[in-house]
Scaffold this motif. Structure first.
Motif, mmCIF file in Angstrom:
data_model
loop_
_atom_site.group_PDB
_atom_site.id
_atom_site.type_symbol
_atom_site.label_atom_id
_atom_site.label_comp_id
_atom_site.label_asym_id
_atom_site.label_seq_id
_atom_site.Cartn_x
_atom_site.Cartn_y
_atom_site.Cartn_z
ATOM 1 N N VAL A 1384 29.617 50.506 -41.380
ATOM 2 C CA VAL A 1384 28.615 49.912 -40.630
ATOM 3 C C VAL A 1384 28.664 50.557 -39.121
ATOM 4 C CG1 VAL A 1384 27.789 47.941 -39.535
ATOM 5 C CG2 VAL A 1384 28.676 47.822 -41.948
ATOM 6 N N SER A 1385 29.852 50.814 -38.500
ATOM 7 C CA SER A 1385 29.732 51.304 -37.173
ATOM 8 C C SER A 1385 29.104 52.536 -37.229
ATOM 9 C CB SER A 1385 31.148 51.318 -36.944
ATOM 10 O OG SER A 1385 31.388 49.973 -36.694
ATOM 11 N N ALA A 1386 29.475 53.619 -38.087
ATOM 12 C CA ALA A 1386 29.147 54.790 -38.002
ATOM 13 C C ALA A 1386 27.380 54.954 -38.124
ATOM 14 C CB ALA A 1386 29.977 55.550 -38.934
ATOM 15 N N ILE A 1387 27.104 54.062 -39.163
ATOM 16 C CA ILE A 1387 25.570 54.042 -39.365
ATOM 17 C C ILE A 1387 24.879 53.631 -38.280
ATOM 18 C CG2 ILE A 1387 23.988 52.984 -41.132
ATOM 19 C CD1 ILE A 1387 26.050 52.925 -43.244
ATOM 20 N N SER A 1388 25.437 52.348 -37.669
ATOM 21 C CA SER A 1388 24.697 51.893 -36.503
ATOM 22 C C SER A 1388 24.642 52.658 -35.258
ATOM 23 C CB SER A 1388 25.507 50.491 -36.079
ATOM 24 O OG SER A 1388 25.613 49.639 -37.170
ATOM 25 N N ILE A 1428 25.220 48.867 -29.142
ATOM 26 C CA ILE A 1428 24.024 48.473 -29.995
ATOM 27 C C ILE A 1428 23.528 47.196 -29.330
ATOM 28 C CG2 ILE A 1428 23.792 47.239 -32.234
ATOM 29 C CD1 ILE A 1428 26.159 48.544 -33.342
ATOM 30 N N VAL A 1429 24.131 46.603 -28.434
ATOM 31 C CA VAL A 1429 23.422 45.559 -28.071
ATOM 32 C C VAL A 1429 22.619 45.911 -26.986
ATOM 33 C CG1 VAL A 1429 23.946 43.377 -26.500
ATOM 34 C CG2 VAL A 1429 25.458 43.811 -28.685
ATOM 35 N N GLU A 1430 23.223 47.028 -26.058
ATOM 36 C CA GLU A 1430 22.245 47.466 -24.960
ATOM 37 C C GLU A 1430 20.973 47.917 -25.541
ATOM 38 O OE1 GLU A 1430 22.772 50.934 -21.415
ATOM 39 O OE2 GLU A 1430 24.280 50.529 -22.919
#
Length: 1729
Positions: A1384-1388, A1428-1430
């Motif tokens: 997930v992290s890499a895709i995000s 991601i949040v930013e």
């Protein structure tokens, strides 16, 4: 309070609105207004009357619901106190009502009935005023005269105590005009007199009648009585006459006796004349007649006014009325008929109490008349009065018995029923004694004996009586009077119950019943009652003091009682039907046990042991019916029971006497009665026990003379009897048969001539020949074997049987076939006894049977299919018998028999009872032919294969029953064939391996004919095992368990036989030890199947094919594989699957034995099967078999076949539209899913598709039109490779999965982004690229194992409406996050960079994916989450509302462990987006607020109030979803309403609470549920325990308005009591909601505000809101277009006016100004409605 404000409450205006609402067009509003007015009437009846009076001035023409107004007025008048009654006012109301009544000539309209009820209500207070008003219109010229009289009648009914003292005034005014009343109004006046007289009788309960019946009243009544009697009761109008008689019936007790006596001569005939009418009128006439008789005969003031002679006409008329009574409770006339019947009986009882003896004589005389209706009525009355007048009639016993005796021969069923019931009543009063008692018992028995056939005959006869209820005249049409609806079955049931009742419950009847009941057993006419008679005898023996000595003594002293032998003979024959009515067989066996002492002593113990067994056999009728041969078995049990009884008796004289009894009882049975056949056999078994030849010959002659051979059952019984006698007296029987045969010689010539003249004589000749054939057959069957040969040779040698071939009737054919079969069985039995001899002319007999078995349509029996099948079944059985006897069957005769019989395998399954025995006989015949035909084992093997190949079509039939037949036939023949092959010798005597087998043939120099048959065995190759195995092996997986078991047994027999045969030395076969081990395993499986048929079929089949794989030789294996296509295409799916499984097993274990040619042919056979099978699953399994072939042999050959076929299909076929799908693509799937082949297959595909990525767009078929043949071939291969690669990904092979694992994140991100781009093109109509991408994505999902993601793609493919593709991306991302959280992290990180892309669809796709991936970002580092949040926060102000929504949704889905770090940012975003201009963004913000509040974040307190304010604004949104979620979010915020924010949040709660309450009954269910949950969450903050309890009631959660309004009243009470300081604020908010856009909310606000005002004691609240609310209610009630609002306003007005706070209005009256204004308003309201 309102009264203290200085202004009076406008209650009159409210009442006027309610009254006006009575004319509303909505029934709901009318009902609410009526309910309010009725509830308000007791509070201020005068005001309500004023308002009603105002609107009613114009009458019904100006006010649409004047009936409702009158109803309210009547209730209000009823509520008036004594001091409130204003005479002048009541007079005004009375005049109003009467004015309405007299305005129309109708008397039954609803408004007129309401006006009448108003006058009756006035009369309850001021009866004189009401009557005076009515008296004004009591004139002959008044059109309202009938209505006025009806009102007086209603008043008398409702208030008899006030009306009766004023009866004189009524009569004084009515009588003068009574003579001028029109005919159509006379029923009303007559009914009024009836009601007035009933009021007098009711008044007499409380006060003496003398107080009101003075001379004037009596005179008036007398005058009225005379007028009604003289004029009205004789009117031509039936309704007038009926009502007049009904009224006169009530008046007879009130007029003088002198007048009554004078009126009787005329009144009685008038009443009697009404009995010519229907039942309802007859009932009214009977009630009046009963009153007349009671007044005339039972008066305490003098002697009876009628002598009995005067009553005879009356009683004669009443008797036929009883015929109308019926016991059929389902009839619509049952109730009226029963009441009439009871009233008539009361009339007779009234007469009987005064004239008992005269009535008795009258009834007896009437019963003697030849008129059924009179007789029936007299008997019914006697039955009814006999217990009630028993003392007065005690000395009339002899006369009654004499009269009843004379009626015993009556045939009318109604009379018979009444007579039977009377006999039972007489028995209960000890009337039945001596001979007369026996006569009556015999009568009951006679009617118990009605058989079902007799009942059917009675019903179908013309004399059957039918119910008629129209004529009861004693003067005319007596022949038309029928007696009820008495059915024969009803009469029989009554007699049976009556007979049992007097037997069990009346001890005095024992002396009448015993031994008289024994006489009822023998006579033929009582045969149907034997079961009941036997039950009665058994009950007497069981319950009474009948001892054996007394029984024997009484039976012997009475010469009219049958002898025990006669009883026994009768009862044994009547045992024939085990299913007879009333359990006849059980009752006979029971009574035999009780009467055993009447028979020889030594039978008692035998019967005590044997009879219970026979009773047990027939105890369960349903179970007995399951046995198709139960009748034959039961008859054999009876014969054995009789035979053993005769053996036990050992008394020759008694046996002779019993034989005479049997012979004598032939006259008791008709020739077509099946009991006659049993009687033949009973006499035959008895003659078998007798040594007196003269006696036997006499009885044989008698038996033949009394038989009827035209009846098949009788003919068969006679033949069996002859056979039984032949067992001991063969020569005597044969002499008798010869004598008969000599006498029928002439009939043969007659029959021949009948073909040219009269064919009607053919039937008689058929019967004679059939009987002779059967008698000879059974004589041979039962005769001793030592003397039978000469008799059979003589019979066959005379060619007598050839004369029997000319029979045509099926039963005659069956008889001849049975006779031939019995001859053959006699030969077989003799051989079994050691006396062997050949049957001469056996082939000729076979030809006879085949001739008789054929169908002859010209004979007229073509429609008797069951008879034909039965004939053919018997013929096959007879053929089997003849084939089994010496001499051996010739080849020519064998072929003839097989040709004629093998076709029976194709018979349909129905009728199963006839077809199944035929098939069993056919299989038996085939086995017999196999055993008896052929000279050696080889010829029998050839014959076996020939028969089996012909049966193959049935073994593989799609019909279940045909497969079962075929398999059973094959198995049975193999069993027989195996007996010939158990030695294992070759033709020259070798055992084991043999080198001579292939050299020996029929032309060899060895004389094999001289060798024993055991040495002439077939070779193993002769059995063609390879071809046979592939036929029967699929049947081992059949859907039918029986077929599976038998097929396994077939294979077992084949291999068992093959192993017992000599084997060639050069054969490449399995070692003998392994073969026997495999055969042993197969036999173990069969043993398991025999013990437990529920075992898993797949397990059994696996063991079967494992054994078969070992047992097959190499050549047999190749033959089996080459023929697998037919097995795989089997019409039975499990069998086809079994064929596939067998192929897989064979190539797996023995594929290394196959060469490339065998492999290629096998692959082609499998591909052919895959193409031709229509079932997708079977195709898949076939492809699995192909994969197995490639794995265990040479994969290159198999791949070459598959790819060649695929390339050819792409060019020549539309592979996307092929029915059932493209088989080659299924092959690709199979290879990709195969663990061993997938890597090999993928290597080939990867090498062929190395350049696909650069030229993917150039591969379509449409682009190849200009290419060369080579280019076409390459492109075909390329396109096939793409399809194969896609199929490979979908197959989820390990190679493919491993190839994408390293780049999983990049592949997923790219595919996700392109979904957005492709959907943007799809919007413009370019769907091909999207379709291709979805296919690729689907293949990718299958490759990596994300099946859920594949389902999502399949569900949402190509959807681009309503932004569904965004949801698709979100679902895919969620699925990936669950399956692969580490990715997930890499895709995000990759997707977050694409939020800056200029293409809107790509930004939306990235945002959609990130909104899901962010939920699982806790697997990566915190810096990734921050990034991601930013990015999400930066794009919540994006131009696209979709991006804004998705970014917000992503923010609230941050993992819980990190959510508190970003709570401030998230709440700020939510707060900002709650004011967004886009409704969808606002809704998303509300939903996200609900979501984040569930995680209990920190920092909510800082924005709590701002959130509450914004949510309150959204709670009035027209969007249902927005409204529901806004309420729910407010409830969720209650968790933060404690601590420092408590007071501030509590204020928000109080501000929103009214709105919550009003929306509890919102039009939308979701809003209702949200409000309920929210109120329950915020209620604890208000700290009101009573409120908590109220929220736990059913009314709170109910969706019914009545429950909701109850809840509102309770809640208002809580507000007023505990939140008085808030009531003002609540009221303001609620009143504001009255203008809400939803009618339901308006109604809720109206009701809640009214409830609070009705309950509050706060003068400030009352002063501030009462007038405002009243104004709203009045306005809404008058002007609202919604019925629910108007109805609620009506209810609310009633509630407000009833409240304890408003007592001042209860004294208000309506002034003229208000009255005038209300009148105008009512007019406008009426026009609106």
């Amino acid at each position: 309070m309102a009264s203290s404000s200085g202004n009076s409450l406008p209650a009159p205006e409210a009442i006027q609105v309610l009254v006006s609402s009575l004319a509303d067009e909505s029934p709901m509003v009318k009902q609410a207004s009526m309910a309010s007015l009725k509830s308000l009437a007791p509070l201020n009846p005068l005001l309500i009357l004023d308002c009603c009076l105002t609107v009613s001035r114009g009458g019904r023409r100006r006010f649409g619901n004047i009936a409702g107004v009158f109803q309210v007025m009547s209730i209000a008048i009823g509520a008036l106190e004594e001091g409130e009654v204003d005479t002048s006012y009541m007079a005004k109301l009375a005049k109003l009502a009467t004015a309405e009544i007299i305005s129309s000539k109708e008397i039954k309209a609803d408004w007129q009935r309401a006006a009448s009820s108003l006058l009756v209500a006035i009369g309850s207070h001021l009866p004189d005023l009401m009557m005076e008003e009515l008296f004004i219109h009591l004139s002959a010229q008044s059109s309202a005269l009938p209505a006025m009289v009806q009102i007086l009648a209603d008043f008398a009914t409702s208030d008899a105590l006030q009306f009766t003292p004023r009866l004189k005034g009524v009569l004084s005014r009515v009588l003068p005009i009574l003579g001028n009343v029109r005919d159509q109004h006379r029923p009303i006046f007559a009914n009024a007199f009836k009601c007035w007289c009933q009021a007098c009788w009711q008044y007499s309960v409380e006060f003496p009648l003398s107080s009101i019946l003075d001379s004037d009243v009596t005179s008036f009544l007398n005058s009225a009585f005379e007028l009604l009697l003289q004029n009205w009761a004789t009117s031509r109008d039936l309704k007038v006459r009926t009502s007049a008689v009904e009224a006169l019936g009530q008046m007879v007790g009130l007029v003088t006796r002198t007048l009554l006596k004078a009126a009787l001569p005329k009144f009685v005939p008038i009443i009697l004349e009404l009995y010519r009418r229907d039942q309802d009128i007859a009932f009214l006439a009977t009630c009046s007649l009963h009153s007349l008789l009671s007044a005339s005969l039972l008066s305490e003031n003098g002697s009876p006014l009628l002598d009995f002679e005067d009553l005879t006409v009356v009683l004669s008329t009443l008797l036929p009325v009883l015929c109308n009574y019926t016991d059929v409770k389902g009839s619509s006339d049952f109730s009226v008929g029963l009441k009439t019947y009871n009233e008539v009986q009361h009339c007779f009882l009234t007469v009987g109490l005064v004239y008992p003896e005269d009535l008795f004589i009258f009834l007896l005389n009437k019963s003697k008349l030849k008129e059924d209706h009179m007789t029936f009525g007299a008997l019914c009355v006697l039955k009814h009065l006999l217990p009630r007048l028993s003392e007065g009639w005690h000395n009339k016993r002899s006369a009654l018995i004499e009269a009843i005796t004379a009626l015993l021969e009556e045939h009318n069923l109604g009379v018979c029923k009444a007579l039977a019931e009377l006999i039972v009543v007489m028995a209960s009063h000890c009337y039945l004694v001596g001979p007369s008692g026996e006569l009556f018992v015999e009568y009951l028995v006679r009617h118990c004996a009605m058989s079902d056939q007799e009942i059917d005959d009675i019903i179908s006869s013309k004399d059957i009586f039918k119910p008629s209820y129209l004529y009861y005249s004693f003067q005319q049409k007596r022949s038309e009077v029928k007696i009820g609806a008495v059915r024969p079955t009803e009469l029989r049931a009554i007699c049976e119950k009556g007979l049992l009742l007097i037997t069990i419950t009346i001890p005095e009847m024992e002396h009448v019943l015993w031994p008289f009941m024994l006489k009822m057993i023998i006579p033929r006419v009582y045969a149907g009652a034997v079961a009941t008679v036997c039950r009665c005898i058994s009950d007497m023996c069981r319950h009474r003091s009948l001892h054996n000595d007394r029984m024997i003594r009484e039976c012997r002293t009475r010469v009219d009682i049958p002898r025990p032998e006669e009883l026994f003979a009768r009862l044994v024959v009547l045992l024939h039907d085990p299913l007879a009515r009333e359990q006849l067989a059980t009752q006979i066996l029971t009574v035999l046990c009780y009467l055993a002492s009447l028979f020889p002593k030594n039978v008692n113990m035998f019967w005590q042991d044997e009879i219970p067994k026979m009773k047990a056999y027939v105890s369960d009728a349903e179970d007995l019916k399951q046995d198709l041969c139960y009748q034959e078995t039961w008859d054999d049990m009876i014969i054995n029971f009789l035979a053993e009884t005769l053996d036990v008796v050992q008394d020759t004289d008694w046996v002779i006497s019993l034989g005479n009894a049997f012979a004598k009882q032939y006259e008791l049975y008709t020739s077509d009665d099946e009991h006659s056949a049993l009687l033949h056999r009973c006499l035959g078994i008895l003659l078998q026990k007798v040594d007196n030849r003269t006696y036997v010959r006499d009885k044989i002659d008698w038996m033949y003379k009394r038989s009827n051979i035209t009846i098949p059952e009788n003919r068969l019984g006679l033949a069996k009897a002859m056979g039984l006698v032949a067992a001991s007296h063969l020569d005597t029987v044969l002499d008798k048969l010869k004598e008969v045969l000599d006498n029928i010689g002439e009939s043969i010539l007659q029959r021949f001539l009948s073909f040219f003249s009269d064919k009607s004589k053919m039937k008689d000749s058929d019967d004679i020949h059939a009987a002779m054939a059967l008698m000879y057959g059974y004589a041979a069957r039962y005769a001793p074997s030592t003397v039978i040969e000469a008799r059979i040779d003589a019979l066959v040698g005379t060619n007598m049987l050839s004369h029997l071939l000319i029979v045509r009737h099926p039963s005659a054919k069956q008889a001849v076939i049975t006779a031939i079969d019995l001859l053959g069985r006699a030969v077989i039995n003799a051989a079994e006894s050691g006396i062997s001899f050949p049957l001469k002319k056996r082939d000729q007999l076979l030809d006879y049977i085949l001739t008789l078995m054929r169908r002859n349509d010209e004979d007229g029996f073509s429609d008797l299919s069951v008879e034909l099948l039965h004939t053919q079944a018997l013929a096959l059985s007879a053929c089997t018998t003849l084939v089994s006897v010496d001499p051996k069957l010739t080849n020519e005769m064998r072929n003839i028999v097989m040709k004629a019989t093998l076709g029976f395998f194709a018979l349909p399954n129905d009728p199963a009872g006839a077809v199944n025995p035929l098939i069993d006989n056919l299989i038996t015949l085939m086995c017999a032919i196999l055993l008896t035909s052929g000279e050696d084992g080889r010829s029998r093997a050839e014959q076996l294969l020939h028969i089996l190949r012909q049966i193959d079509q049935y073994v593989s039939s799609p019909l279940d029953y045909q497969r079962k037949r075929g398999c059973h036939a094959v198995y049975e023949m193999l069993l027989k064939f195996r007996t010939l092959c158990i030695t294992g010798y070759c033709a020259l005597g070798c055992q084991g391996s043999c080198k001579h087998i292939k050299q020996i043939d029929r032309s060899s120099r060895f004389n094999v004919a001289k060798l024993p048959s055991a040495f002439l065995l077939p070779s193993r190759d002769a059995l063609c095992l390879g071809d046979r195995v592939i036929v029967y092996l699929p049947r081992c997986a059949d859907t039918n368990s029986e077929v599976r078991k038998v097929s396994a047994q077939i294979l077992d027999q084949f291999f068992d036989i093959s192993l017992s045969l000599p084997r060639p030395v050069a054969s490449n076969s399995t070692p003998i030890e392994s073969s026997y081990a495999a055969l042993s395993s197969l036999e173990d499986v069969i043993a398991i199947l025999r013990r437990d048929t529920s075992i898993d079929p797949s397990e059994v089949f696996n063991r079967v094919i494992s054994s078969v794989c070992i047992l097959l030789t190499k050549d047999e294996l190749v033959a089996t594989l080459h023929g697998c296509s037919v097995a795989i295409c089997d019409k039975i799916k499990p069998s086809a699957e079994g064929g596939i499984q067998a192929v897989i097993e064979f190539v797996t274990k023995r594929g290394n034995e196959l060469n490339e040619t065998d492999i290629s042919r096998t692959a082609q056979s499998l591909l052919s099967a895959a193409i031709h099978v229509t079932e997708k699953y079977l195709r898949h399994e076939t492809l699995v078999a192909i994969s197995s072939l490639a794995e265990h042999t040479c994969p290159r050959v198999v791949f070459s076949e598959v790819l060649t076929a695929a390339a050819r299909d792409i060019v020549t076929k539309d592979i996307l539209r092929m029915p059932g799908g493209w088989p080659m693509q299924d092959a690709f799937y199979a290879f990709s899913q195969h663990n061993e082949l997938s890597s090999l297959f993928l290597e080939h595909l990867i090498s062929a598709l190395s350049c696909i990525s650069g030229h993917k767009g150039d591969i379509g078929k449409g682009d190849l039109s200009g290419d060369s043949v080579v280019a076409r071939t390459e492109n075909d291969i390329l396109q096939a490779a793409i399809v194969a690669l896609t199929a490979f990904f979908r197959g989820g092979g390990k190679i493919g999965k491993r190839a994408v694992e390293n780049n999983y994140a990049s592949v997923t991100a790219i595919l996700t982004l392109h979904l957005g781009s492709c959907h943007s093109q799809s919007v413009s109509g370019q769907h091909e690229e999207l379709r291709t991408l979805l296919i690729a994505f689907q293949a990718f999902c299958e490759c990596v194992g994300d099946l859920e993601m594949g389902k999502i793609l399949a569900r949402d493919r190509e959807h681009n409406v309503n932004e569904m593709w965004i949801n698709l991306i979100g679902d895919l991302a969620g699925c990936i996050s669950i399956k692969r959280p580490k990715e997930v992290s890499a895709i995000s990180v990759i997707l977050s960079k694409y939020l800056n892309q200029p293409v809107r669809f790509q930004r939306e796709a990235a945002a959609a994916a990130l909104s899901e991936y962010v939920r699982y970002s806790n697997e990566g580092s915190s810096s990734v989450l921050e990034e991601i949040v930013e990015a999400l926060c930066r794009h919540v102000s994006d131009d696209s509302p979709m991006v804004r929504r998705l970014c917000l949704r992503g923010l609230v889905q941050i993992p819980p462990i990190h959510i508190n770090m970003y709570t401030k940012e998230i709440l700020g975003v939510i707060l900002a987006l709650l004011d967004d201009s886009d409704n969808s963004v606002q809704l998303t913000a509300v939903l996200c607020l609900l979501s984040i509040l569930q995680s209990s974040p920190e920092g909510v307190e800082h924005v709590l109030l701002n959130l509450c304010v914004r949510l309150r604004n959204l709670q009035v949104s027209m969007d249902t979803k927005m409204r529901a979620n806004a309420f729910a979010a407010f409830g969720a915020l209650s968790d933060y309403g404690s601590g420092a924010q408590h007071d501030a949040f509590l204020e928000q709660v109080h501000a929103v609470l009214p709105r919550l309450v009003l929306h509890l009954l919102d039009e939308e269910y979701s809003v209702r549920q949200a409000c309920r949950i929210t109120i329950k969450r915020v209620a604890p903050l208000m700290e009101l325990d009573d409120l908590i309890l109220l929220l736990n009631t059913h009314r709170f959660i109910s969706d019914h308005r009545s429950d909701y309004q109850d809840f509102l009243r309770d809640l208002a009470r809580q507000f007023v009591q505990h939140l008085a300081s808030r009531v003002d604020t609540y009221m303001a908010s609620i009143i504001q909601a009255v203008d809400a856009p939803w009618p339901a909310i308006q109604a809720n606000a109206i009701y809640l505000s009214s409830s609070m005002l009705a309950l509050t004691d706060d003068q400030h609240i009352s002063a501030s809101y009462y007038y405002q609310v009243f104004g709203l209610l009045v306005g809404k009630a008058s002007r609202s277009t919604d019925a629910i609002v108007r109805a609620t306003c009506s209810s609310a007005l009633g509630m407000l006016l009833k409240s304890a706070n408003l007592i001042s209005w209860r004294a208000d009256r309506l002034d003229r100004i208000d009255s005038g204004r209300s009148s105008i308003d009512s007019e406008s309201s009426t026009r609106r409605s």
